[in-house]
Design a protein around this motif. Structure first.
Motif, mmCIF file in Angstrom:
data_model
loop_
_atom_site.group_PDB
_atom_site.id
_atom_site.type_symbol
_atom_site.label_atom_id
_atom_site.label_comp_id
_atom_site.label_asym_id
_atom_site.label_seq_id
_atom_site.Cartn_x
_atom_site.Cartn_y
_atom_site.Cartn_z
ATOM 1 N N GLN A 184 0.761 -0.926 -0.047
ATOM 2 C CA GLN A 184 -0.188 0.120 -0.158
ATOM 3 C C GLN A 184 0.741 1.773 0.050
ATOM 4 O OE1 GLN A 184 -2.638 0.403 3.382
ATOM 5 N NE2 GLN A 184 -3.450 2.173 2.644
ATOM 6 N N GLU A 185 2.167 1.029 0.716
ATOM 7 C CA GLU A 185 3.099 2.740 0.916
ATOM 8 C C GLU A 185 3.162 2.532 -1.143
ATOM 9 O OE1 GLU A 185 5.988 1.795 4.128
ATOM 10 O OE2 GLU A 185 4.709 1.549 5.376
ATOM 11 N N LEU A 186 3.891 1.758 -0.608
ATOM 12 C CA LEU A 186 4.119 1.403 -2.155
ATOM 13 C C LEU A 186 3.540 2.692 -4.021
ATOM 14 C CD1 LEU A 186 6.891 0.950 -4.632
ATOM 15 C CD2 LEU A 186 5.421 -1.191 -4.716
ATOM 16 N N GLU A 187 2.226 1.129 -3.169
ATOM 17 C CA GLU A 187 1.217 2.196 -4.517
ATOM 18 C C GLU A 187 0.955 3.542 -4.691
ATOM 19 O OE1 GLU A 187 -2.297 -0.250 -3.862
ATOM 20 O OE2 GLU A 187 -1.755 -1.763 -4.608
ATOM 21 N N GLN A 188 0.866 4.625 -3.063
ATOM 22 C CA GLN A 188 0.310 5.304 -2.491
ATOM 23 C C GLN A 188 1.598 6.300 -3.187
ATOM 24 O OE1 GLN A 188 -0.473 6.266 1.379
ATOM 25 N NE2 GLN A 188 -0.195 8.317 1.019
ATOM 26 N N ALA A 206 1.460 7.052 -7.212
ATOM 27 C CA ALA A 206 0.232 8.029 -6.728
ATOM 28 C C ALA A 206 1.082 9.466 -7.073
ATOM 29 C CB ALA A 206 -0.696 6.926 -5.983
ATOM 30 N N GLU A 207 1.858 9.589 -5.915
ATOM 31 C CA GLU A 207 2.014 10.737 -5.592
ATOM 32 C C GLU A 207 3.131 10.939 -6.691
ATOM 33 O OE1 GLU A 207 3.360 10.341 -1.039
ATOM 34 O OE2 GLU A 207 1.511 10.925 -0.061
ATOM 35 N N LEU A 208 3.611 11.195 -6.414
ATOM 36 C CA LEU A 208 5.080 10.496 -7.926
ATOM 37 C C LEU A 208 3.824 11.049 -9.269
ATOM 38 C CD1 LEU A 208 7.488 10.808 -9.223
ATOM 39 C CD2 LEU A 208 7.371 8.469 -9.890
ATOM 40 N N ALA A 253 10.753 8.528 -2.712
ATOM 41 C CA ALA A 253 10.142 8.272 -1.801
ATOM 42 C C ALA A 253 9.257 7.048 -2.449
ATOM 43 C CB ALA A 253 8.497 8.802 -1.219
ATOM 44 N N LEU A 254 9.498 7.516 -3.757
ATOM 45 C CA LEU A 254 8.988 5.213 -3.783
ATOM 46 C C LEU A 254 9.922 4.403 -4.328
ATOM 47 C CD1 LEU A 254 7.522 3.993 -5.836
ATOM 48 C CD2 LEU A 254 8.265 5.111 -8.253
ATOM 49 N N ARG A 255 11.098 5.129 -4.117
ATOM 50 C CA ARG A 255 12.730 4.582 -3.678
ATOM 51 C C ARG A 255 12.485 3.714 -2.560
ATOM 52 N NH1 ARG A 255 15.258 8.274 -7.563
ATOM 53 N NH2 ARG A 255 16.322 8.903 -5.224
ATOM 54 N N ASN A 256 12.197 4.762 -1.638
ATOM 55 C CA ASN A 256 11.918 4.442 -0.137
ATOM 56 C C ASN A 256 10.770 3.248 -0.469
ATOM 57 O OD1 ASN A 256 12.949 4.420 2.532
ATOM 58 N ND2 ASN A 256 10.621 5.173 3.170
ATOM 59 N N ALA A 257 9.906 3.135 -0.286
ATOM 60 C CA ALA A 257 8.890 2.586 -0.293
ATOM 61 C C ALA A 257 9.110 0.589 -0.824
ATOM 62 C CB ALA A 257 7.415 2.722 -1.055
ATOM 63 N N ARG A 258 10.401 1.506 -1.922
ATOM 64 C CA ARG A 258 9.932 -0.112 -3.022
ATOM 65 C C ARG A 258 11.383 -1.331 -2.058
ATOM 66 N NH1 ARG A 258 10.573 2.292 -8.461
ATOM 67 N NH2 ARG A 258 8.667 1.962 -9.933
ATOM 68 N N ILE A 259 12.401 -0.185 -1.779
ATOM 69 C CA ILE A 259 13.183 -0.257 -0.042
ATOM 70 C C ILE A 259 12.663 -1.209 0.686
ATOM 71 C CG2 ILE A 259 15.309 -0.486 1.103
ATOM 72 C CD1 ILE A 259 16.136 1.648 -1.039
ATOM 73 N N ARG A 260 11.942 -0.900 1.255
ATOM 74 C CA ARG A 260 11.167 -1.419 2.489
ATOM 75 C C ARG A 260 10.171 -2.520 1.868
ATOM 76 N NH1 ARG A 260 9.858 1.526 6.984
ATOM 77 N NH2 ARG A 260 7.563 0.717 6.794
ATOM 78 N N LEU A 261 9.689 -2.306 1.136
ATOM 79 C CA LEU A 261 8.828 -3.385 0.378
ATOM 80 C C LEU A 261 9.891 -4.728 0.229
ATOM 81 C CD1 LEU A 261 6.515 -4.782 -0.748
ATOM 82 C CD2 LEU A 261 6.989 -4.174 -2.991
ATOM 83 N N GLY A 262 11.163 -4.247 -0.046
ATOM 84 C CA GLY A 262 12.140 -5.321 -0.297
ATOM 85 C C GLY A 262 12.715 -5.873 0.745
ATOM 86 N N TYR A 263 12.542 -5.705 2.261
ATOM 87 C CA TYR A 263 12.916 -6.048 3.299
ATOM 88 C C TYR A 263 11.869 -6.458 3.951
ATOM 89 C CZ TYR A 263 16.531 -1.748 4.221
ATOM 90 O OH TYR A 263 17.613 -1.724 3.813
ATOM 91 N N THR A 264 10.986 -7.041 3.368
ATOM 92 C CA THR A 264 9.766 -8.264 3.786
ATOM 93 C C THR A 264 10.710 -9.441 3.349
ATOM 94 O OG1 THR A 264 8.426 -7.963 1.880
ATOM 95 C CG2 THR A 264 7.869 -6.083 3.430
#
Length: 395
Positions: free
Chosen positions: A105-109, A112-114, A179-190
């Motif tokens: 969800q963070e990644l999609e948001q 969208a913001e981008l 912010a998008l790169r950070n969201a992708r990194i955080r998703l990768g941490y899962t």
């Protein structure tokens, strides 16, 4: 077995009787504890000229030289675990998965913001282009004295304002991209992978610390990975032994799990300071473990060879005796009337494996090893030999 148990007490009794016989005075010469006519039966050993090596003995614990703790980087629920105790792990292997709904969800948001920021940038750039055209037309009209100076200044100010809006929109795009790169990194941490280097021997899971379904905070350890090809024996040494140790000295390591098997190692690191509480310093011994017989956590006995003296004068430790506060040996001196004991004060050096180095004075011949507690300088000797007693059924 029953026969062996019956023979052992008999053999011990024979040995005790022999030791009493060796220390008894000669019945033909009378009793006494001094020199003179007393004759004491003793055992003697020949002084040897041989190499002797000093060995320091320590105890310590084996640890893996390469050990990695795998931990989470984000907070989340552990969904799946792909490794357990003893499993072989390859570099880059997927080890665990966290619930990623929130991170998706963070990644999609962020995406969208981008997109909104990019649209705003396009709008700002279009407005800037229109303002620049208006400024150019106003300048032509001013040249024809149709537009006033105030109208020209207003058009120029409008261009500057639109340029500022474009710069702001571009900064917002960059912010949303970060912010998008950070969201992708955080998703990768899962998805937690084995971040280890390929080397000699496999990596294995040493310990599992969590179970699927657990809610984990960031930096929570979940697995430990170990490589068993190289171990470290950690020992603690006192001030007395510290000065004798140096990096590169050979060592031998033994463990109770494999009695009689010694593993060659060497001193790898010596701590530059002592603990104020224990007054000991940490020393690490590198232990090769290619066959992986040794395991981290085992109790280890360590012998470090510090120095070797070639062609040293060596006697059995049993030959040493204290007389009048002096350490020495009783040398067997051959006389016309028979051998007598001569006390010789000595300065000792390396003592190891039942032998001791005599640094001074020069010593030759034989020294008393058994019965020396009954001797004084000049005591007459009878040299006996201790026959080997074989106890049936005992090895």
């Amino acid at each position: 077995m029953r026969r062996a148990l019956l023979v052992i007490p008999t053999a011990l009794a024979i040995l005790a009787l022999f030791l009493w016989w060796m220390g008894r005075p000669d019945p033909d010469t009378g009793a006494g504890t001094g020199g003179g006519s007393q004759t004491v039966t003793v055992a003697a050993a020949t002084v040897q000229q041989t190499d002797i090596t000093e060995r320091l003995h320590f105890t310590g614990t084996l640890r893996a030289a390469h050990r990695v703790e795998i931990a989470t980087r984000v907070t989340g629920e552990l969904e799946r675990l792909h490794g357990d105790i003893g499993d072989v792990i390859t570099p880059g292997m997927l080890l665990a998965e966290l619930d990623d709904d929130e991170f998706q969800q963070e990644l999609e948001q962020a995406q969208a913001e981008l997109a909104v920021s990019r649209a705003t940038l396009q709008e700002s750039e279009a407005a800037l282009a229109l303002a620049r055209k208006e400024l150019a037309r106003t300048r032509e009209l001013r040249a024809q004295r149709i537009a006033s100076e105030a109208e020209l200044e207003t058009a120029a100010t409008e261009v500057e304002a639109k340029e500022a809006q474009v710069m702001l929109a571009r900064a917002q795009v960059q912010q949303r991209q970060a912010a998008l790169r950070n969201a992708r990194i955080r998703l990768g941490y899962t998805r937690i992978h084995a971040d280890v280097e390929a080397g000699a021997g496999p990596w294995r899971v040493g310990e599992r610390l969590v179970d699927p379904g657990s809610l984990l905070q960031a930096n929570t350890p979940i697995l430990t990975l170990v490589n068993l090809q190289s171990l470290i024996a950690r020992i603690h040494v006192t001030e007395r032994d510290y000065a004798r140790l140096a990096v590169g000295q050979p060592a031998e390591i033994t463990v109770a799990a494999h009695p009689g098997m010694g593993v060659a190692g060497e001193v790898a690191r010596i701590a530059p300071e002592f603990s104020e509480t224990s007054r000991q310093a940490l020393v690490e011994i590198h232990v090769p473990n290619d066959d992986e017989r040794l395991r981290p956590g085992m109790f280890a006995e360590v012998q470090v060879r510090t120095r070797t003296v070639e062609r040293a004068t060596v006697v059995p430790v049993e030959a040493l005796v204290e007389r009048d506060g002096r350490r020495g040996v009783f040398r067997v001196e051959e006389m016309d009337a028979g051998p007598v004991a001569r006390f010789v004060p000595v300065e000792t050096g390396i003592e190891t494996q039942g032998r001791v180095q005599i640094r001074s004075p020069g010593l030759e011949g034989r020294v008393v090893t058994l019965g020396r507690h009954l001797l004084t300088d000049g005591t007459r000797l009878r040299l006996g030999e201790l026959d080997e007693v074989l106890i049936e059924g005992v090895r």
